[in-house]
Design an enzyme around this catalytic site. Structure first.
Site, PDB file in Angstrom:
ATOM      1  N   PHE A  13       8.022 -61.602  47.149  1.00 13.39           N
ATOM      2  CA  PHE A  13       7.629 -60.885  45.971  1.00 13.39           C
ATOM      3  C   PHE A  13       7.118 -61.915  44.853  1.00 13.39           C
ATOM      4  O   PHE A  13       5.985 -61.982  44.465  1.00 13.39           O
ATOM      5  CB  PHE A  13       8.965 -60.395  45.272  1.00 13.39           C
ATOM      6  CG  PHE A  13       8.960 -59.926  43.836  1.00 13.39           C
ATOM      7  CD1 PHE A  13       8.057 -59.507  43.177  1.00 13.39           C
ATOM      8  CD2 PHE A  13      10.160 -60.655  43.017  1.00 13.39           C
ATOM      9  CE1 PHE A  13       7.929 -59.534  41.827  1.00 13.39           C
ATOM     10  CE2 PHE A  13      10.053 -60.372  41.622  1.00 13.39           C
ATOM     11  CZ  PHE A  13       9.173 -59.720  41.027  1.00 13.39           C
ATOM     12  N   ASP A  33       5.580 -68.503  55.662  1.00 14.56           N
ATOM     13  CA  ASP A  33       6.580 -67.412  55.594  1.00 14.56           C
ATOM     14  C   ASP A  33       7.218 -67.125  57.088  1.00 14.56           C
ATOM     15  O   ASP A  33       6.262 -66.924  57.819  1.00 14.56           O
ATOM     16  CB  ASP A  33       6.066 -66.243  54.956  1.00 14.56           C
ATOM     17  CG  ASP A  33       7.159 -65.579  54.119  1.00 14.56           C
ATOM     18  OD1 ASP A  33       7.161 -65.490  52.821  1.00 14.56           O
ATOM     19  OD2 ASP A  33       8.228 -64.994  54.705  1.00 14.56           O
ATOM     20  N   PHE A  36      11.092 -62.769  56.702  1.00 14.51           N
ATOM     21  CA  PHE A  36      12.336 -62.131  56.794  1.00 14.51           C
ATOM     22  C   PHE A  36      12.510 -60.935  55.892  1.00 14.51           C
ATOM     23  O   PHE A  36      12.734 -59.777  55.859  1.00 14.51           O
ATOM     24  CB  PHE A  36      13.544 -63.082  56.590  1.00 14.51           C
ATOM     25  CG  PHE A  36      14.752 -62.589  56.384  1.00 14.51           C
ATOM     26  CD1 PHE A  36      15.189 -61.598  57.554  1.00 14.51           C
ATOM     27  CD2 PHE A  36      15.840 -63.037  55.463  1.00 14.51           C
ATOM     28  CE1 PHE A  36      16.543 -61.068  57.207  1.00 14.51           C
ATOM     29  CE2 PHE A  36      16.935 -62.461  55.320  1.00 14.51           C
ATOM     30  CZ  PHE A  36      17.483 -61.532  56.153  1.00 14.51           C
ATOM     31  N   LEU A  73       9.885 -71.830  47.897  1.00 16.72           N
ATOM     32  CA  LEU A  73      10.397 -70.285  47.319  1.00 16.72           C
ATOM     33  C   LEU A  73      11.229 -69.649  48.635  1.00 16.72           C
ATOM     34  O   LEU A  73      11.715 -68.792  48.306  1.00 16.72           O
ATOM     35  CB  LEU A  73       9.462 -69.564  46.982  1.00 16.72           C
ATOM     36  CG  LEU A  73       8.976 -69.718  45.440  1.00 16.72           C
ATOM     37  CD1 LEU A  73       8.085 -70.803  45.091  1.00 16.72           C
ATOM     38  CD2 LEU A  73       8.104 -68.501  44.959  1.00 16.72           C
ATOM     39  N   LYS A  91      21.518 -72.337  55.655  1.00 17.08           N
ATOM     40  CA  LYS A  91      20.690 -73.059  56.606  1.00 17.08           C
ATOM     41  C   LYS A  91      19.000 -72.918  55.649  1.00 17.08           C
ATOM     42  O   LYS A  91      18.450 -74.115  55.640  1.00 17.08           O
ATOM     43  CB  LYS A  91      20.275 -72.636  57.968  1.00 17.08           C
ATOM     44  CG  LYS A  91      21.627 -72.853  58.866  1.00 17.08           C
ATOM     45  CD  LYS A  91      21.394 -72.605  60.034  1.00 17.08           C
ATOM     46  CE  LYS A  91      22.506 -72.846  61.356  1.00 17.08           C
ATOM     47  NZ  LYS A  91      22.101 -72.337  62.619  1.00 17.08           N
ATOM     48  N   THR A  92      18.826 -71.989  55.533  1.00 13.82           N
ATOM     49  CA  THR A  92      17.265 -71.619  54.762  1.00 13.82           C
ATOM     50  C   THR A  92      17.166 -72.581  53.610  1.00 13.82           C
ATOM     51  O   THR A  92      16.480 -73.373  53.178  1.00 13.82           O
ATOM     52  CB  THR A  92      17.080 -70.331  54.308  1.00 13.82           C
ATOM     53  OG1 THR A  92      17.062 -69.573  55.806  1.00 13.82           O
ATOM     54  CG2 THR A  92      15.754 -70.257  53.705  1.00 13.82           C
ATOM     55  N   TYR A 145      24.531 -67.951  49.019  1.00 12.27           N
ATOM     56  CA  TYR A 145      23.280 -68.134  48.217  1.00 12.27           C
ATOM     57  C   TYR A 145      23.730 -69.118  47.067  1.00 12.27           C
ATOM     58  O   TYR A 145      23.022 -70.101  46.954  1.00 12.27           O
ATOM     59  CB  TYR A 145      22.901 -66.684  47.660  1.00 12.27           C
ATOM     60  CG  TYR A 145      21.819 -66.677  46.846  1.00 12.27           C
ATOM     61  CD1 TYR A 145      20.492 -66.675  47.330  1.00 12.27           C
ATOM     62  CD2 TYR A 145      21.759 -66.605  45.378  1.00 12.27           C
ATOM     63  CE1 TYR A 145      19.261 -66.671  46.674  1.00 12.27           C
ATOM     64  CE2 TYR A 145      20.554 -66.571  44.665  1.00 12.27           C
ATOM     65  CZ  TYR A 145      19.052 -66.612  45.300  1.00 12.27           C
ATOM     66  OH  TYR A 145      18.203 -66.380  44.710  1.00 12.27           O
ATOM     67  N   THR A 175      13.895 -61.653  37.968  1.00 13.99           N
ATOM     68  CA  THR A 175      12.612 -61.368  37.899  1.00 13.99           C
ATOM     69  C   THR A 175      12.366 -59.942  38.646  1.00 13.99           C
ATOM     70  O   THR A 175      12.765 -59.795  39.644  1.00 13.99           O
ATOM     71  CB  THR A 175      11.878 -62.577  38.528  1.00 13.99           C
ATOM     72  OG1 THR A 175      12.302 -63.879  37.544  1.00 13.99           O
ATOM     73  CG2 THR A 175      10.190 -62.473  38.280  1.00 13.99           C
TER      74      THR A 175
END
Ligand code: NAD
Ligand code: UDP
Length: 312
Positions: A13, A33, A36, A73, A91-92, A145, A175
């Site tokens: 987004f 990217d 996901f 991001l 992990k991300t 998160y 946002t």
């Protein structure tokens, strides 16, 4: 000056708006990217631009490229998606940060981390300013998160201290806008899609919890201004729209704008759902000369128009 810029999570987004804006500003953009939560649809119109490149890659794996700047991001942002595979979410955030910081160190690039208001957890201090350390549950359902993003902030600061990497930390508050995935589960997209189908609007809890909603164009402007600050300014800096609304007020606004015949229904409140959230943006005003200009009514109208065209 034309720069070569890597945007991880660029098909998502916010990332898709950022890629478009950077191209419009005359830069060369590489969008990375793993799709996901993002979608090729968000950036397909950019593919005809010869200065745009698209790479399918997962940020948990090392990646090498020569660029001047990196906007990091990549990470699912909707609670439903980041809780779907919590270990992958951690992990991300963590391995993604290590890989992007390692890359920035190696090629001497500037790197910006898309951090979040979630680092404040369910805050006792209101509004939240950058010196508040937050109230996060380290073992709750949101922790993959929150703690992943908090660890990423720590990594950023320590790569600066230990290796003098040029870093920027941006704490993004809620946002919204076009290119949100219609079924990604976040409140603005959920309410608009429900209203456009005249389905029930699902408020979790009694709707008295608050959020402060920032339109995506304002957020992208803040990102670019932060990246352009002097090297001695690293943040963290809050960016968001300080106008605070209850979730019930948001539901009523969406019903009014869409003219829907939807009813409001109340569902259980997810565990650890923050009760209030509002950014103190004094630092952003001072250091970025930035404040948001698009208020909720106008932003919702633009977003409703987008979903009308894109949701069947
Ligand atoms: P989004 O889910 O639309 O975009 C995230 C993008 O990252 C997607 O395109 C997804 O496919 C990609 N991605 C996820 N995991 C990846 C991986 N391992 N490797 C490569 N790509 C991966 O979410 P968004 O709202 O655009 O959020 C962008 C960033 O801003 C995120 O880091 C998020 O945490 C942060 N943020 C967003 C908000 C908000 O309200 N939108 C608030 C705070 C922070
Ligand atoms: N919410 C809601 N109905 C929905 C989706 C979300 O009432 O269909 C609530 C959610 O419980 C939270 C707020 O809206 O209090 C914002 O949720 P979102 O997932 O958009 O983002 P958060 O700020 O919680 O990460």
């Amino acid at each position: 000056m034309k720069k070569r810029i890597l945007v991880t999570g660029g098909a998502g987004f916010i990332g898709s708006h950022l890629c478009e804006r950077l191209l419009n500003d005359g830069h060369e953009v590489i969008c990375l990217d793993n799709y996901f939560t993002g979608s090729k649809e968000n950036i397909i119109h950019l593919l005809e631009n010869p200065y745009f490149e698209l790479i399918r890659h997962d940020v948990t794996m090392p990646f090498f490229i020569e660029v001047d700047e990196i906007y990091n991001l990549a990470c699912p942002a909707s609670p439903i998606h980041y809780q779907y595979n919590p270990i992958k979410t951690i992990k991300t955030s963590v391995m993604g940060a290590i890989n992007m910081l390692g890359l920035a160190k190696r090629i001497n690039a500037k790197v910006l981390q898309a951090s979040t208001s979630e680092v404040y957890g369910d805050p006792f201090v209101h509004p939240q300013s950058e010196d508040y350390w937050g109230n996060c549950n380290p073992i709750g359902p949101r922790s993959c998160y929150d703690e992943g993003k908090r660890c990423a902030e720590s990594l950023f600061v320590n790569y600066k201290v230990q290796n003098n990497v040029r870093i920027k930390i941006q704490r993004i508050f809620n946002t919204y806008g076009p290119n949100m995935h219609p079924y990604d589960g976040r409140v603005v997209s959920n309410f608009i899609v429900q209203a456009l189908k005249n389905e029930d609007i699902t408020i979790y809890g009694d709707g008295s919890q608050t959020r402060s909603f920032c339109y995506v164009d304002d957020m992208v402007e803040a990102m670019i201004r932060l990246m352009d600050t002097q090297d001695d300014f690293t943040g963290p800096v809050n960016t968001g729209n300080p106008n605070e609304f209850t979730i019930k007020e948001l539901a009523e606004k969406v019903i009014k704008i869409t003219g829907a015949s939807s009813k409001i229904v109340y569902k259980s409140l997810p565990e650890d759902d923050p009760k209030q959230r509002q950014p103190n943006i004094d630092l952003a005003q001072k250091m970025l000369n930035w404040e948001p200009h698009i208020q909720l009514q106008e932003g919702l109208e633009k977003t409703v128009a987008y979903f009308k065209k894109n949701v069947s």
